[in-house]
Design a protein around this motif. Structure first.
Motif, PDB file in Angstrom:
ATOM      1  N   ARG A   8      19.516   3.594  69.683  1.00 50.25           N
ATOM      2  CA  ARG A   8      18.850   3.919  68.417  1.00 50.25           C
ATOM      3  C   ARG A   8      19.845   3.914  67.266  1.00 50.25           C
ATOM      4  O   ARG A   8      21.047   4.111  67.468  1.00 50.25           O
ATOM      5  N   PRO A   9      19.378   3.697  66.055  1.00 48.18           N
ATOM      6  CA  PRO A   9      20.271   3.688  64.887  1.00 48.18           C
ATOM      7  C   PRO A   9      20.926   5.056  64.678  1.00 48.18           C
ATOM      8  O   PRO A   9      20.446   6.084  65.147  1.00 48.18           O
ATOM      9  N   LEU A  10      22.028   5.028  63.936  1.00 49.09           N
ATOM     10  CA  LEU A  10      22.771   6.245  63.632  1.00 49.09           C
ATOM     11  C   LEU A  10      23.180   6.204  62.166  1.00 49.09           C
ATOM     12  O   LEU A  10      23.764   5.212  61.709  1.00 49.09           O
ATOM     13  N   THR A  11      22.898   7.263  61.441  1.00 54.67           N
ATOM     14  CA  THR A  11      23.284   7.340  60.037  1.00 54.67           C
ATOM     15  C   THR A  11      24.634   8.031  59.915  1.00 54.67           C
ATOM     16  O   THR A  11      24.867   9.083  60.524  1.00 54.67           O
ATOM     17  N   VAL A  12      25.530   7.416  59.137  1.00 54.61           N
ATOM     18  CA  VAL A  12      26.883   7.932  58.955  1.00 54.61           C
ATOM     19  C   VAL A  12      27.193   8.027  57.472  1.00 54.61           C
ATOM     20  O   VAL A  12      26.527   7.396  56.639  1.00 54.61           O
ATOM     21  N   ALA A  13      28.213   8.799  57.139  1.00 50.52           N
ATOM     22  CA  ALA A  13      28.645   8.935  55.747  1.00 50.52           C
ATOM     23  C   ALA A  13      30.157   8.862  55.671  1.00 50.52           C
ATOM     24  O   ALA A  13      30.864   9.417  56.530  1.00 50.52           O
ATOM     25  N   ALA A  14      30.663   8.177  54.642  1.00 43.77           N
ATOM     26  CA  ALA A  14      32.095   8.123  54.327  1.00 43.77           C
ATOM     27  C   ALA A  14      32.296   8.782  52.971  1.00 43.77           C
ATOM     28  O   ALA A  14      31.573   8.482  52.013  1.00 43.77           O
ATOM     29  N   VAL A  15      33.272   9.671  52.893  1.00 42.34           N
ATOM     30  CA  VAL A  15      33.477  10.489  51.698  1.00 42.34           C
ATOM     31  C   VAL A  15      34.756  10.078  50.986  1.00 42.34           C
ATOM     32  O   VAL A  15      35.778   9.793  51.625  1.00 42.34           O
ATOM     33  N   GLN A  16      34.709  10.057  49.659  1.00 41.39           N
ATOM     34  CA  GLN A  16      35.925  10.009  48.850  1.00 41.39           C
ATOM     35  C   GLN A  16      35.894  11.202  47.912  1.00 41.39           C
ATOM     36  O   GLN A  16      34.884  11.468  47.253  1.00 41.39           O
ATOM     37  N   ALA A  39      25.573  14.700  52.334  1.00 40.39           N
ATOM     38  CA  ALA A  39      25.352  13.564  53.234  1.00 40.39           C
ATOM     39  C   ALA A  39      24.072  13.771  54.034  1.00 40.39           C
ATOM     40  O   ALA A  39      24.079  13.808  55.270  1.00 40.39           O
ATOM     41  N   ALA A  40      22.978  13.904  53.328  1.00 43.95           N
ATOM     42  CA  ALA A  40      21.709  14.265  53.959  1.00 43.95           C
ATOM     43  C   ALA A  40      21.333  13.268  55.052  1.00 43.95           C
ATOM     44  O   ALA A  40      21.294  12.058  54.816  1.00 43.95           O
ATOM     45  N   GLY A  41      21.072  13.789  56.251  1.00 43.47           N
ATOM     46  CA  GLY A  41      20.603  12.958  57.353  1.00 43.47           C
ATOM     47  C   GLY A  41      21.687  12.291  58.159  1.00 43.47           C
ATOM     48  O   GLY A  41      21.403  11.678  59.197  1.00 43.47           O
ATOM     49  N   ALA A  42      22.954  12.381  57.736  1.00 45.86           N
ATOM     50  CA  ALA A  42      24.040  11.729  58.471  1.00 45.86           C
ATOM     51  C   ALA A  42      24.383  12.541  59.715  1.00 45.86           C
ATOM     52  O   ALA A  42      24.541  13.759  59.652  1.00 45.86           O
ATOM     53  N   ARG A  43      24.521  11.851  60.839  1.00 47.01           N
ATOM     54  CA  ARG A  43      24.941  12.513  62.077  1.00 47.01           C
ATOM     55  C   ARG A  43      26.458  12.531  62.212  1.00 47.01           C
ATOM     56  O   ARG A  43      27.016  13.314  62.980  1.00 47.01           O
ATOM     57  N   ASP A  46      25.399  10.536  70.149  1.00 45.76           N
ATOM     58  CA  ASP A  46      24.075   9.922  70.337  1.00 45.76           C
ATOM     59  C   ASP A  46      24.144   8.522  70.945  1.00 45.76           C
ATOM     60  O   ASP A  46      23.440   7.601  70.525  1.00 45.76           O
ATOM     61  N   GLY A  47      25.012   8.356  71.932  1.00 43.40           N
ATOM     62  CA  GLY A  47      25.127   7.071  72.603  1.00 43.40           C
ATOM     63  C   GLY A  47      26.035   6.064  71.917  1.00 43.40           C
ATOM     64  O   GLY A  47      26.284   4.986  72.460  1.00 43.40           O
ATOM     65  N   TRP A  48      26.541   6.400  70.737  1.00 39.62           N
ATOM     66  CA  TRP A  48      27.509   5.557  70.030  1.00 39.62           C
ATOM     67  C   TRP A  48      28.912   6.031  70.374  1.00 39.62           C
ATOM     68  O   TRP A  48      29.191   7.241  70.365  1.00 39.62           O
ATOM     69  N   LEU A  49      29.819   5.102  70.642  1.00 38.74           N
ATOM     70  CA  LEU A  49      31.207   5.425  70.933  1.00 38.74           C
ATOM     71  C   LEU A  49      32.077   4.937  69.779  1.00 38.74           C
ATOM     72  O   LEU A  49      32.027   3.753  69.412  1.00 38.74           O
ATOM     73  N   PHE A  50      32.861   5.853  69.219  1.00 41.59           N
ATOM     74  CA  PHE A  50      33.701   5.545  68.060  1.00 41.59           C
ATOM     75  C   PHE A  50      35.170   5.751  68.400  1.00 41.59           C
ATOM     76  O   PHE A  50      35.569   6.835  68.847  1.00 41.59           O
ATOM     77  N   ALA A  63      25.225   5.084  55.177  1.00 44.49           N
ATOM     78  CA  ALA A  63      24.675   3.848  55.735  1.00 44.49           C
ATOM     79  C   ALA A  63      24.175   4.128  57.143  1.00 44.49           C
ATOM     80  O   ALA A  63      24.612   5.084  57.796  1.00 44.49           O
ATOM     81  N   THR A  64      23.280   3.273  57.606  1.00 45.35           N
ATOM     82  CA  THR A  64      22.736   3.411  58.960  1.00 45.35           C
ATOM     83  C   THR A  64      23.235   2.277  59.831  1.00 45.35           C
ATOM     84  O   THR A  64      23.123   1.092  59.471  1.00 45.35           O
TER      85      THR A  64
END
Length: 284
Positions: A10-18, A40-44, A152-156, A251-252
């Motif tokens: 499934r998709p995963l929403t992420v956020a990058a901060v500056q 970062a509303a909704g970002a996992r 959530d099943g994503w490996l980083f 971004a998702t």
């Protein structure tokens, strides 16, 4: 050999901060980080810059190691009350936060590290920067191993700034099965070309997503250039911040796009086990 790790389902929403931290103010910067996680509303997964908690300011890091560092126990756990607002923000948002810190280990090593704050509020010194840049070697010890984070099943794969300048570092994460690469960073003003090239290249090299966070603002010679971004597996930016100003870019990540890219561009499976044996040299 590439480890066989299934694609996420499934998709995963992420956020990058500056953002711009205050040198030496770990408690204040943790509170700022908590506020940014709330944006970062909704970002996992939310990624903040390198050394964000003490700020990337070598004069302060050298003058006050006791005040700027957080301590990790032998298992890497960090229990520092200055981080309580960030723990609360991670719990409230149900998100996993990756944030830069200066970490003091039980064996007296001092490292540039990524802390992971999980959705339960537990804090772990998850990864220590392996490739130290310039004067960092005078203040810190190099990390001894790579690390990955599963959400959530994503490996980083985890990297920090200068790590991402070495193709081998991102490739090691990809060969371990990573679907993405998380890079808290501190790029100085004037390095925009390299900033934008390295992380797009790591994405395309390894057909994986890249989440790049960066500091912004400050005063010369420690003035940073933003440009936080999320890159898709062919190296195109899905979202990017400006060179100045605080931003949270969201971004998702799409498992179907990841699978399609890896089916079309098979560098990971086509790579030779050794590129350097039996090399010919011609004379012109």
């Amino acid at each position: 050999m590439t480890q066989a790790v299934p694609l996420p389902t499934r998709p995963l929403t992420v956020a990058a901060v500056q953002a711009e931290p205050v040198p030496g103010d770990v408690a204040g910067n943790a509170a700022t980080a908590a506020r940014l996680v709330g944006r970062a509303a909704g970002a996992r997964v939310v990624v903040l810059p390198e050394l964000f908690l003490p700020a990337y300011h070598p004069p302060t890091l050298g003058a006050d190691p006791t005040g700027t560092d957080v301590a990790a126990d032998p298992e890497g756990r960090v229990d520092d009350p200055r981080l309580d607002p960030l723990r609360t923000a991670a719990r409230d948002a149900g998100t996993c936060v990756v944030i830069g810190a200066a970490v003091r280990h039980p064996d007296s090593r001092r490292t540039i590290s990524s802390l992971v704050v999980d959705p339960a509020g537990a804090v772990t010194a998850a990864y220590d920067k392996q490739q130290l840049w310039s004067g960092e070697r005078e203040l810190f010890d190099a990390g001894r191993r790579g690390a990955s984070l599963r959400v959530d099943g994503w490996l980083f794969g985890l990297g920090i700034c200068y790590d991402g300048c070495f193709p081998e570092h991102g490739r090691a994460a990809a060969l371990h099965g990573a679907h993405g690469y998380l890079c808290p960073s501190g790029y100085l003003a004037g390095s925009e070309h390299r900033r934008d090239l390295y992380y797009a290249a790591r994405a395309l090299d390894n057909t994986m997503y890249v989440v790049f966070a960066n500091a912004v603002g400050g005063r010369d010679p420690w003035r940073f250039n933003g440009g936080a971004a999320v890159y898709e597996p062919e190296g195109r930016p899905l979202a990017r911040g400006a060179d100045t100003g605080e931003e949270v870019v969201v971004a998702t990540l799409d498992p179907a796009a990841l699978g399609a890219t890896r089916a079309a561009h098979t560098m990971l499976t086509d790579r030779l086990p050794d590129q350097g044996l039996s090399r010919a040299t011609l004379v012109g």
